[in-house]
Design a protein around this motif. Structure first.
Motif, mmCIF file in Angstrom:
data_model
loop_
_atom_site.group_PDB
_atom_site.id
_atom_site.type_symbol
_atom_site.label_atom_id
_atom_site.label_comp_id
_atom_site.label_asym_id
_atom_site.label_seq_id
_atom_site.Cartn_x
_atom_site.Cartn_y
_atom_site.Cartn_z
ATOM 1 N N PHE A 7 4.050 -2.106 -10.033
ATOM 2 C CA PHE A 7 5.182 -1.896 -10.934
ATOM 3 C C PHE A 7 5.372 -0.435 -11.315
ATOM 4 C CE2 PHE A 7 1.933 -1.754 -14.175
ATOM 5 C CZ PHE A 7 2.490 -1.008 -15.210
ATOM 6 N N ARG A 8 4.314 0.371 -11.214
ATOM 7 C CA ARG A 8 4.429 1.760 -11.660
ATOM 8 C C ARG A 8 5.223 2.637 -10.694
ATOM 9 N NH1 ARG A 8 5.257 4.121 -15.609
ATOM 10 N NH2 ARG A 8 4.355 6.028 -14.789
ATOM 11 N N VAL A 9 5.621 2.106 -9.546
ATOM 12 C CA VAL A 9 6.535 2.878 -8.698
ATOM 13 C C VAL A 9 7.890 3.028 -9.382
ATOM 14 C CG1 VAL A 9 7.455 0.902 -7.405
ATOM 15 C CG2 VAL A 9 7.411 3.144 -6.328
ATOM 16 N N PHE A 10 8.172 2.131 -10.331
ATOM 17 C CA PHE A 10 9.485 2.100 -10.952
ATOM 18 C C PHE A 10 9.462 2.702 -12.350
ATOM 19 C CE2 PHE A 10 9.677 -1.736 -8.141
ATOM 20 C CZ PHE A 10 10.548 -1.182 -7.229
ATOM 21 N N GLU A 11 10.408 3.595 -12.579
ATOM 22 C CA GLU A 11 10.549 4.222 -13.890
ATOM 23 C C GLU A 11 11.967 4.764 -13.994
ATOM 24 O OE1 GLU A 11 7.106 6.471 -15.955
ATOM 25 O OE2 GLU A 11 8.453 8.036 -15.204
ATOM 26 N N THR A 12 12.565 4.656 -15.161
ATOM 27 C CA THR A 12 13.902 5.213 -15.357
ATOM 28 C C THR A 12 13.797 6.701 -15.673
ATOM 29 O OG1 THR A 12 13.973 4.859 -17.756
ATOM 30 C CG2 THR A 12 14.646 3.014 -16.339
ATOM 31 N N ALA A 13 14.952 7.344 -15.741
ATOM 32 C CA ALA A 13 14.978 8.761 -16.095
ATOM 33 C C ALA A 13 14.438 8.999 -17.492
ATOM 34 C CB ALA A 13 16.418 9.284 -15.986
ATOM 35 N N ASP A 14 14.431 7.972 -18.334
ATOM 36 C CA ASP A 14 13.903 8.077 -19.703
ATOM 37 C C ASP A 14 12.419 7.732 -19.787
ATOM 38 O OD1 ASP A 14 16.369 8.812 -20.789
ATOM 39 O OD2 ASP A 14 16.985 6.727 -21.019
ATOM 40 N N GLY A 15 11.782 7.481 -18.646
ATOM 41 C CA GLY A 15 10.354 7.156 -18.664
ATOM 42 C C GLY A 15 10.056 5.706 -18.961
ATOM 43 N N LEU A 16 11.014 4.818 -18.733
ATOM 44 C CA LEU A 16 10.837 3.409 -19.048
ATOM 45 C C LEU A 16 10.414 2.634 -17.808
ATOM 46 C CD1 LEU A 16 11.399 1.480 -21.534
ATOM 47 C CD2 LEU A 16 13.505 0.872 -20.351
ATOM 48 N N ASP A 17 9.367 1.822 -17.928
ATOM 49 C CA ASP A 17 9.011 0.860 -16.887
ATOM 50 C C ASP A 17 9.076 -0.537 -17.492
ATOM 51 O OD1 ASP A 17 6.580 0.380 -18.260
ATOM 52 O OD2 ASP A 17 5.492 1.852 -17.065
ATOM 53 N N VAL A 18 8.759 -1.568 -16.719
ATOM 54 C CA VAL A 18 8.988 -2.928 -17.199
ATOM 55 C C VAL A 18 8.054 -3.309 -18.347
ATOM 56 C CG1 VAL A 18 10.036 -3.813 -15.084
ATOM 57 C CG2 VAL A 18 7.541 -3.857 -15.324
ATOM 58 N N VAL A 19 6.804 -2.834 -18.352
ATOM 59 C CA VAL A 19 5.905 -3.228 -19.438
ATOM 60 C C VAL A 19 6.259 -2.487 -20.730
ATOM 61 C CG1 VAL A 19 4.051 -3.879 -17.854
ATOM 62 C CG2 VAL A 19 4.071 -1.573 -18.811
ATOM 63 N N ARG A 20 6.716 -1.244 -20.611
ATOM 64 C CA ARG A 20 7.175 -0.538 -21.807
ATOM 65 C C ARG A 20 8.429 -1.206 -22.373
ATOM 66 N NH1 ARG A 20 6.438 5.727 -19.632
ATOM 67 N NH2 ARG A 20 4.165 5.836 -19.912
ATOM 68 N N ALA A 21 9.322 -1.645 -21.492
ATOM 69 C CA ALA A 21 10.524 -2.348 -21.947
ATOM 70 C C ALA A 21 10.152 -3.634 -22.671
ATOM 71 C CB ALA A 21 11.430 -2.647 -20.760
ATOM 72 N N LEU A 22 9.182 -4.373 -22.139
ATOM 73 C CA LEU A 22 8.734 -5.598 -22.784
ATOM 74 C C LEU A 22 8.212 -5.324 -24.187
ATOM 75 C CD1 LEU A 22 7.980 -8.667 -22.497
ATOM 76 C CD2 LEU A 22 5.723 -7.879 -21.751
ATOM 77 N N HIS A 23 7.395 -4.287 -24.330
ATOM 78 C CA HIS A 23 6.820 -3.954 -25.638
ATOM 79 C C HIS A 23 7.918 -3.561 -26.623
ATOM 80 C CE1 HIS A 23 4.541 -1.691 -28.691
ATOM 81 N NE2 HIS A 23 3.511 -2.455 -28.344
ATOM 82 N N THR A 68 0.812 -1.215 0.000
ATOM 83 C CA THR A 68 0.000 0.000 0.000
ATOM 84 C C THR A 68 0.852 1.274 0.000
ATOM 85 O OG1 THR A 68 -0.153 0.082 2.430
ATOM 86 C CG2 THR A 68 -1.851 -1.173 1.236
ATOM 87 N N ARG A 69 2.113 1.157 0.412
ATOM 88 C CA ARG A 69 3.028 2.304 0.367
ATOM 89 C C ARG A 69 4.441 1.757 0.164
ATOM 90 N NH1 ARG A 69 1.796 7.460 -0.521
ATOM 91 N NH2 ARG A 69 0.124 7.272 1.012
ATOM 92 N N ALA A 70 5.156 2.329 -0.793
ATOM 93 C CA ALA A 70 6.492 1.836 -1.119
ATOM 94 C C ALA A 70 7.333 2.974 -1.678
ATOM 95 C CB ALA A 70 6.413 0.707 -2.145
ATOM 96 N N ARG A 71 8.646 2.757 -1.656
ATOM 97 C CA ARG A 71 9.581 3.703 -2.251
ATOM 98 C C ARG A 71 10.489 2.976 -3.223
ATOM 99 N NH1 ARG A 71 11.971 6.452 3.185
ATOM 100 N NH2 ARG A 71 10.081 7.513 3.938
ATOM 101 N N ALA A 72 10.754 3.604 -4.349
ATOM 102 C CA ALA A 72 11.751 3.099 -5.286
ATOM 103 C C ALA A 72 13.113 3.597 -4.834
ATOM 104 C CB ALA A 72 11.439 3.598 -6.695
ATOM 105 N N LEU A 73 13.974 2.666 -4.442
ATOM 106 C CA LEU A 73 15.298 3.017 -3.923
ATOM 107 C C LEU A 73 16.348 2.128 -4.585
ATOM 108 C CD1 LEU A 73 14.532 3.270 -0.094
ATOM 109 C CD2 LEU A 73 14.898 5.173 -1.671
ATOM 110 N N PRO A 74 17.444 2.690 -5.086
ATOM 111 C CA PRO A 74 18.499 1.867 -5.676
ATOM 112 C C PRO A 74 19.132 0.958 -4.627
ATOM 113 C CG PRO A 74 18.749 4.193 -6.282
ATOM 114 C CD PRO A 74 17.726 4.138 -5.198
ATOM 115 N N ASN A 75 19.290 -0.311 -4.975
ATOM 116 C CA ASN A 75 19.913 -1.289 -4.091
ATOM 117 C C ASN A 75 20.738 -2.230 -4.972
ATOM 118 O OD1 ASN A 75 20.517 -3.528 -2.417
ATOM 119 N ND2 ASN A 75 18.693 -3.191 -1.173
ATOM 120 N N PRO A 76 21.985 -1.877 -5.258
ATOM 121 C CA PRO A 76 22.795 -2.678 -6.186
ATOM 122 C C PRO A 76 22.971 -4.129 -5.763
ATOM 123 C CG PRO A 76 23.817 -0.539 -5.770
ATOM 124 C CD PRO A 76 22.696 -0.671 -4.800
#
Length: 423
Positions: free
Chosen positions: A317-333, A264-272
């Motif tokens: 999944f929409r919490v995640f997006e790159t600086a170019d506006g890419l998420d996982v479903v757009r990458a798949l397409h 219900t609440r999350a943050r996108a945080l880099p974790n290598p």
């Protein structure tokens, strides 16, 4: 202000070039009309001009009323159908769309169906070339546990009891609390052992859920205490050619029901470290397409432990997006249509499911005796329902959510009244 200028100011402008001649079909198995992940996928594709179709329960679900939906098919699968009938129905939907479409699974059963029948569906759909048997094995909780053991991936101890006595023996030998999960895809729809991931505190609670004589299809998993753990998740796109996956990492702050439900609440945080763990696993097993993995950082030994592998698009999944506006479903397409997939760092932002986060935040505050983090939306928070450019799904969700709450209150009141009646 004109409609076009309003959209230009309010809608994100991703730096990607999709093939807008290739539509998308969102494939679902099961009844879940109030699913923020499906709405998120509709918006993600629609905002970049990709035609998107969805399977819906009726014409008034939040998904069905989105302005970005090109078309809907009121053809819900319950999961009780014969697989051949579901494949025939999908082929019919593909014919109605009229041109090959990228098929995107929004639940485990849909992912299994698409993978195991890719040959029959290839005429109408573009599919990630995942090994046909792999999604079923990953969605099977015992299958995932064995994969983790094979590839030396940390995971909580788990047991798949063969009968009720063996089930009771797990608790007696290993102690409580324990976590119960439905064991297999499709079985959770046909004969679910539990309604959702459930924590049982003692044998009495276990017997209440699974009484003697039952033969539950259930996985019993080691309980990791929340005060000694953190919930993380990774969403990935694994390219069709087997090259390096695109991995997003995030921290789960709250869920409903607490500790075992949807985020219900999350943050996108880099974790290598976590990103590398997820990428190595998916590469080793030959996974292709989109995936959603849940991890728990066990502070007692400092290891990230894999608790779930969902071989499909995740609800958040929409919490995640790159600086170019890419998420996982757009990458798949982009991948399946032969387009270049830009690579850039993930954005740091938040995600919230408003109406479900209210009770989750209240429970968190009561347990911790302080205000929960991110109680107020941050700037740039991705809202699951209410957006300026597509408000109708939020209105539809509000109506359905109110009805759901009212029904549960009536049932609770009836149960209470029955207990008060004189013998």
């Amino acid at each position: 202000m004109s409609r076009s200028s309003f959209e230009a100011r309010t809608m994100p402008q991703p730096l990607i070039l999709p093939d807008r001649d290739v539509p998308v079909l969102l494939v679902k198995v099961g009844h879940y009309p109030q699913h923020q992940g499906v709405v998120g996928a509709v918006r993600s594709f629609g905002r970049i001009g990709v035609p998107v179709y969805a399977m819906v329960e009726d014409r008034f679900t939040p998904t069905a009323v989105s302005r970005y939906l090109t078309g809907s098919f009121v053809r819900p699968f319950s999961g009780l159908e014969d697989p051949a009938a579901m494949v025939a129905a999908l082929r019919e939907l593909g014919g109605a769309i009229g041109r090959p479409a990228v098929a995107v699974a929004t639940d485990d059963e849909a992912a299994v169906l698409l993978a195991e029948h890719a040959g029959e569906l290839g005429e109408h759909f573009l599919l990630a070339p995942v090994p046909p048997a792999l999604p079923r094995r990953l969605a099977d909780k015992d299958g995932l546990f064995r994969i983790c053991r094979e590839h030396d991936v940390p995971t909580p101890d788990a047991w798949a009891p063969g009968g009720h006595e063996e089930l009771l023996g797990i608790g007696r030998n290993h102690g409580y609390p324990l976590v119960l999960k439905n064991l297999e895809p499709f079985t959770r729809l046909r004969t679910p052992a539990v309604g959702h991931t459930t924590v049982v505190r003692d044998e009495a609670q276990l017997l209440e859920l699974l009484p003697p004589g039952s033969q539950p299809s259930v996985l019993v998993q080691q309980y990791l205490p929340p005060e000694q753990a953190e919930d993380w998740f990774t969403h990935l796109w694994c390219p069709a050619d087997g090259s390096e996956p695109l991995v997003f990492t995030g921290l789960k702050l709250r869920s409903w029901p607490p500790g075992a439900g949807v985020t219900t609440r999350a943050r996108a945080l880099p974790n290598p470290v976590l990103a590398d763990l997820a990428a190595v696993l998916c590469t080793r097993i030959g996974y292709r397409g989109v995936a959603d993995l849940d991890w728990r950082l066990d502070r007692r030994d400092g290891r990230y432990k894999l608790v779930d592998f969902n071989p499909r698009t995740g609800a958040q999944f929409r919490v995640f997006e790159t600086a170019d506006g890419l998420d996982v479903v757009r990458a798949l397409h982009l991948d399946l249509t032969g387009r270049p997939v830009p690579r850039s760092p993930q954005r740091t932002r938040s995600f919230g499911v408003g109406q479900l986060d209210l009770p989750a935040a209240a429970v968190w505050a009561w347990q911790q005796r302080r205000l929960p983090p991110d109680i107020l939306p941050r700037r740039g928070t991705e809202r699951s329902w209410l957006t300026r450019d597509d408000p109708a799904p939020a209105a539809a969700e509000a109506v359905r959510f109110t009805g759901t709450v009212a029904r549960r209150l009536r049932l609770a009141l009836r149960r209470r009244l029955r207990t008060l009646r004189p013998c």
